[in-house]
Scaffold this motif. Structure first.
Motif, PDB file in Angstrom:
ATOM      1  N   SER A 455       0.868  -1.178   0.000  1.00  0.00           N
ATOM      2  CA  SER A 455       0.000   0.000   0.000  1.00  0.00           C
ATOM      3  C   SER A 455       0.897   1.218   0.000  1.00  0.00           C
ATOM      4  O   SER A 455       1.473   1.561   1.042  1.00  0.00           O
ATOM      5  N   GLY A 456       1.044   1.825  -1.148  1.00  0.00           N
ATOM      6  CA  GLY A 456       1.923   2.995  -1.245  1.00  0.00           C
ATOM      7  C   GLY A 456       1.269   4.224  -0.652  1.00  0.00           C
ATOM      8  O   GLY A 456       0.105   4.176  -0.235  1.00  0.00           O
ATOM      9  N   PRO A 457       1.988   5.367  -0.618  1.00  0.00           N
ATOM     10  CA  PRO A 457       1.434   6.599  -0.061  1.00  0.00           C
ATOM     11  C   PRO A 457       0.194   7.051  -0.826  1.00  0.00           C
ATOM     12  O   PRO A 457      -0.716   7.640  -0.248  1.00  0.00           O
ATOM     13  N   ALA A 458       0.138   6.709  -2.138  1.00  0.00           N
ATOM     14  CA  ALA A 458      -1.008   7.163  -2.933  1.00  0.00           C
ATOM     15  C   ALA A 458      -1.773   6.003  -3.567  1.00  0.00           C
ATOM     16  O   ALA A 458      -2.995   6.010  -3.625  1.00  0.00           O
ATOM     17  N   VAL A 459      -1.061   4.986  -4.025  1.00  0.00           N
ATOM     18  CA  VAL A 459      -1.707   3.863  -4.727  1.00  0.00           C
ATOM     19  C   VAL A 459      -1.149   2.532  -4.217  1.00  0.00           C
ATOM     20  O   VAL A 459      -0.133   2.517  -3.523  1.00  0.00           O
ATOM     21  N   THR A 460      -1.815   1.422  -4.574  1.00  0.00           N
ATOM     22  CA  THR A 460      -1.242   0.110  -4.235  1.00  0.00           C
ATOM     23  C   THR A 460      -0.415  -0.381  -5.430  1.00  0.00           C
ATOM     24  O   THR A 460      -0.705  -0.032  -6.592  1.00  0.00           O
ATOM     25  N   TYR A 461       0.571  -1.160  -5.151  1.00  0.00           N
ATOM     26  CA  TYR A 461       1.441  -1.706  -6.205  1.00  0.00           C
ATOM     27  C   TYR A 461       2.015  -3.024  -5.710  1.00  0.00           C
ATOM     28  O   TYR A 461       1.793  -3.420  -4.550  1.00  0.00           O
ATOM     29  N   GLN A 462       2.745  -3.709  -6.554  1.00  0.00           N
ATOM     30  CA  GLN A 462       3.352  -4.994  -6.187  1.00  0.00           C
ATOM     31  C   GLN A 462       4.856  -4.961  -6.446  1.00  0.00           C
ATOM     32  O   GLN A 462       5.311  -4.250  -7.351  1.00  0.00           O
ATOM     33  N   ILE A 463       5.579  -5.736  -5.635  1.00  0.00           N
ATOM     34  CA  ILE A 463       7.018  -5.934  -5.943  1.00  0.00           C
ATOM     35  C   ILE A 463       7.204  -7.431  -6.208  1.00  0.00           C
ATOM     36  O   ILE A 463       6.888  -8.262  -5.344  1.00  0.00           O
ATOM     37  N   TRP A 464       7.694  -7.717  -7.386  1.00  0.00           N
ATOM     38  CA  TRP A 464       7.874  -9.120  -7.781  1.00  0.00           C
ATOM     39  C   TRP A 464       9.364  -9.426  -7.905  1.00  0.00           C
ATOM     40  O   TRP A 464      10.127  -8.646  -8.484  1.00  0.00           O
ATOM     41  N   GLN A 465       9.763 -10.575  -7.346  1.00  0.00           N
ATOM     42  CA  GLN A 465      11.198 -10.917  -7.327  1.00  0.00           C
ATOM     43  C   GLN A 465      11.532 -12.189  -8.092  1.00  0.00           C
ATOM     44  O   GLN A 465      12.673 -12.646  -8.020  1.00  0.00           O
ATOM     45  N   GLY A 466      10.553 -12.738  -8.777  1.00  0.00           N
ATOM     46  CA  GLY A 466      10.758 -14.045  -9.427  1.00  0.00           C
ATOM     47  C   GLY A 466      12.110 -14.211 -10.119  1.00  0.00           C
ATOM     48  O   GLY A 466      12.855 -15.144  -9.845  1.00  0.00           O
ATOM     49  N   HIS A 467      12.478 -13.285 -11.035  1.00  0.00           N
ATOM     50  CA  HIS A 467      13.720 -13.413 -11.802  1.00  0.00           C
ATOM     51  C   HIS A 467      14.670 -12.242 -11.649  1.00  0.00           C
ATOM     52  O   HIS A 467      15.730 -12.209 -12.257  1.00  0.00           O
ATOM     53  N   LYS A 468      14.249 -11.247 -10.864  1.00  0.00           N
ATOM     54  CA  LYS A 468      15.100 -10.069 -10.628  1.00  0.00           C
ATOM     55  C   LYS A 468      14.899  -9.646  -9.185  1.00  0.00           C
ATOM     56  O   LYS A 468      13.744  -9.588  -8.724  1.00  0.00           O
ATOM     57  N   GLY A 469      15.957  -9.280  -8.535  1.00  0.00           N
ATOM     58  CA  GLY A 469      15.789  -8.823  -7.146  1.00  0.00           C
ATOM     59  C   GLY A 469      17.089  -8.939  -6.379  1.00  0.00           C
ATOM     60  O   GLY A 469      18.181  -8.998  -6.977  1.00  0.00           O
ATOM     61  N   ASN A 470      16.963  -8.983  -5.070  1.00  0.00           N
ATOM     62  CA  ASN A 470      18.169  -9.168  -4.258  1.00  0.00           C
ATOM     63  C   ASN A 470      17.982 -10.387  -3.343  1.00  0.00           C
ATOM     64  O   ASN A 470      17.053 -11.186  -3.529  1.00  0.00           O
ATOM     65  N   TYR A 471      18.868 -10.499  -2.357  1.00  0.00           N
ATOM     66  CA  TYR A 471      18.875 -11.696  -1.499  1.00  0.00           C
ATOM     67  C   TYR A 471      17.583 -11.904  -0.714  1.00  0.00           C
ATOM     68  O   TYR A 471      17.306 -13.010  -0.258  1.00  0.00           O
ATOM     69  N   THR A 472      16.769 -10.843  -0.546  1.00  0.00           N
ATOM     70  CA  THR A 472      15.524 -11.040   0.218  1.00  0.00           C
ATOM     71  C   THR A 472      14.583 -12.002  -0.533  1.00  0.00           C
ATOM     72  O   THR A 472      13.656 -12.531   0.047  1.00  0.00           O
ATOM     73  N   ARG A 473      14.869 -12.226  -1.811  1.00  0.00           N
ATOM     74  CA  ARG A 473      14.070 -13.146  -2.633  1.00  0.00           C
ATOM     75  C   ARG A 473      14.090 -14.573  -2.064  1.00  0.00           C
ATOM     76  O   ARG A 473      13.188 -15.365  -2.322  1.00  0.00           O
ATOM     77  N   PHE A 474      15.136 -14.888  -1.302  1.00  0.00           N
ATOM     78  CA  PHE A 474      15.318 -16.280  -0.853  1.00  0.00           C
ATOM     79  C   PHE A 474      14.872 -16.498   0.588  1.00  0.00           C
ATOM     80  O   PHE A 474      15.149 -17.536   1.183  1.00  0.00           O
ATOM     81  N   ILE A 475      14.169 -15.513   1.141  1.00  0.00           N
ATOM     82  CA  ILE A 475      13.751 -15.632   2.552  1.00  0.00           C
ATOM     83  C   ILE A 475      12.447 -16.425   2.642  1.00  0.00           C
ATOM     84  O   ILE A 475      11.447 -16.112   1.979  1.00  0.00           O
ATOM     85  N   ASN A 476      12.492 -17.441   3.475  1.00  0.00           N
ATOM     86  CA  ASN A 476      11.321 -18.303   3.660  1.00  0.00           C
ATOM     87  C   ASN A 476      10.416 -17.781   4.769  1.00  0.00           C
ATOM     88  O   ASN A 476      10.818 -16.922   5.570  1.00  0.00           O
TER      89      ASN A 476
END
Ligand SMILES: C[S@@+](CC[C@H](N)C(=O)[O-])C[C@H]1O[C@@H](n2cnc3c(N)ncnc32)[C@H](O)[C@@H]1O
Length: 549
Positions: A455-476
């Motif tokens: 929930s952003g300051p003005a709109v909702t959005y998504q962050i997707w890490q499937g094929h791009k991202g950083n190490y937080t992608r691997f947190i269970n």
């Protein structure tokens, strides 16, 4: 030669003050008209301290070092205090008539005693007078050779400063040279520790192993000229370095902090369990060193070891595990995605197909700002800036406003209970510390894939890490997580910061994916916590919501 001159300097230093005092006192008690005072310096080398032989030894070794006319000394002292080098006026000694030392001259010697450090050169032995002028009966008759006392290098008042000015490395090297030249001969080929112990134990079957070792160590100290403490320290350091390299490889020795020497010297924590831990960490160390410091192995060329890099790419391109070799990240997804690729991002990127040129994380994403804006932190109220000198917000200094970001001390690891990969903490993260930012592709409209709903300051959005991202992608996920995501506004842009709840080195980093995540998923949670909320999925009545917190 160098050590002889040091020895002479030391002797000279030690006799300066007592000599000055003795001369001073003797002169005070001399009658004015007693003629030219002469100071004869004699020394004897006493090889044997036993009382019976002392007298005889002294007689045998007595040596006249110098004979000095003190009246000439007095004359030259006046010059020295006027700033001229005493030695330069030596020729006067032979041409000027010798004067008896008067009372008015004596306070100069007294003042030497009080302020001897200030007087340049102090009381120096004059160049010895030619034998024809001051005859020494012993010298004439005995024809003994004496050492060339006159040509000692002058004592350098800065000797100690010179030592301090050496770098630690220079001191190490000088120390090694001093040891090589100072200790008695080391002949380890004739000296095998265990053999000596065995020999002793054969000779005396009642001798225990520890006593045998202690005896051999005492003998070694004698042979090598070390104290027992020195020997034990040396043994501990040698053994320590050797054990660390054998168990953990070269990385721990090369990257060790200042604690390594102390650790080895005092044998802190050298137990089989810790050595086993070091063994398990060996390849993990190598993955990190190779990928973060690709050149580190070149150092090994100094000692003739192979320098070929083993692990290439990004630190998270390798999945480490407890007992087996690190495997390439792509291999751990090949059963689902044969040509899996993962792009490592430092910052999130905006999916232009979803958002165009708008960043949905900002407060007024559609407003075009033309003037520079001031940002203050919503958490602490301080000014935020990417410029280290003006930034005042210290909410997450490891991530924002601190300038240089260090690589996060984490590694992707292979879980053992079917969750595929996970993220391991290599160092502890104290409660409240930022571990990282959830970085990926800023998008919208993703369904049926793991995605962070924001929930952003003005709109909702998504962050997707499937094929791009950083190490937080691997947190269970865990139902008892040791970290959590917190939204944080940095310079007016919303970020999701992973904050530690208190994590120890070696722990798996986990977050709670939320009930919402699990309630839309037909999957069993494998977090293994006794308080796990989603482990008995198939017993749940369809449509029923999972337990809420
Ligand atoms: C963001 S990824 C985490 C990294 C993932 N384990 C991997 O190897 O890529 C989320 C996925 O990990 C798995 N996962 C995470 N936590 C889990 C848990 N507690 N129980 C079972 N599976 C889990 C699920 O397959 C989930 O879809």
């Amino acid at each position: 030669m160098a050590s002889n001159s040091q020895l002479y300097d030391n002797i000279f230093e030690r006799i300066r003050a007592p000599l000055a005092e003795a001369v001073d006192d003797a002169l005070s008690s001399l009658h004015q008209s007693s003629g030219t005072p002469l100071l004869r310096l004699e020394a004897c080398l006493d090889q044997d301290h036993s009382e019976a032989t002392q007298g005889a030894q002294k007689e045998a070794k007595r040596t006249t070092l110098a004979t000095i006319e003190l009246s000439s000394f007095q004359r030259r002292r006046g010059t020295a205090e006027g700033g001229t080098d005493v030695e330069q006026n030596h020729s006067d000694q032979e041409t000027q008539p010798q004067r008896p030392l008067s009372n008015e001259n004596r306070p100069v010697l007294k003042s030497y005693r009080l302020k001897r450090r200030k007087v340049v050169g102090g009381l120096r032995l004059a160049r010895s007078a030619p034998p024809t002028r001051v005859a020494s009966p012993e010298r004439e008759t005995s024809r003994r050779l004496t050492s060339n006392f006159r040509h000692f290098p002058k004592r350098n008042a800065q000797t100690t400063i010179y030592k301090q000015q050496m770098s630690p490395f220079e001191r190490l090297i000088v120390g090694i040279w001093e040891q090589i030249h100072g200790t008695p001969e080391l002949n380890p080929s004739d000296w095998c520790y265990e053999e000596q112990v065995q020999k002793l134990m054969v000779e005396d079957p009642d001798l225990s192993l520890s006593k045998g070792r202690a005896t051999v160590q005492a003998q070694a100290c004698k042979d090598f000229g070390w104290s027992l403490k020195e020997l034990r320290n040396k043994m501990a350091i040698w053994r320590g370095y050797d054990s660390i390299r054998e168990a953990g490889g070269w990385v721990p020795l090369i990257f060790a902090g200042m604690g390594l020497y102390r650790f080895c010297k005092y044998r802190l924590g050298f137990c089989p369990q810790n050595i086993a831990t070091l063994k398990r960490l060996r390849l993990r160390f190598e993955v990190a060193a190779d990928t973060i410091h690709p050149e580190w192995r070149l150092l090994l060329s100094i000692i003739g070891k192979p320098t070929t890099r083993v692990y290439h790419g990004h630190p998270c391109d390798w999945v480490v595990s407890k007992d087996s070799q690190p495997i390439p990240l792509a291999d751990t997804y090949s059963q689902w995605t044969p040509a899996f690729r993962f792009e490592h991002l430092e910052e999130s990127t905006i999916d232009e197909q979803a958002w165009g040129l708008i960043d949905p994380r900002t407060e007024n994403s559609h407003v075009q700002w033309t003037l520079p804006r001031q940002f203050s932190c919503k958490k602490c109220g301080s000014t935020q800036s990417n410029d280290v000198s003006t930034n005042e917000c210290l909410c997450f200094p490891a991530l924002f406003g601190s300038g240089l970001r260090k690589p996060c001390p984490v590694q992707v690891f292979r879980t053992e209970n079917g969750r595929n990969n996970g993220l391991l903490a290599c160092c502890p993260f104290e409660r409240g510390a930022a571990i990282g930012e959830f970085v990926g592709v800023i998008t919208q409209g993703i369904r049926h894939l793991d995605v962070m709903q924001c929930s952003g300051p003005a709109v909702t959005y998504q962050i997707w890490q499937g094929h791009k991202g950083n190490y937080t992608r691997f947190i269970n996920h865990s139902c008892q997580p040791n970290s959590q995501y917190e939204p944080f506004l940095w310079l007016g842009v919303q970020r999701h910061v992973l904050v530690s709840k208190g994590i120890l080195a070696g722990d798996e980093i986990t977050v709670d994916y939320s009930d919402d995540y699990w309630n839309h998923l037909d999957k069993e949670c494998l977090c293994g916590e006794t308080s796990c909320r989603f482990k008995t999925r198939n017993e749940r009545i369809p449509g029923e919501q999972g337990p809420t917190r």
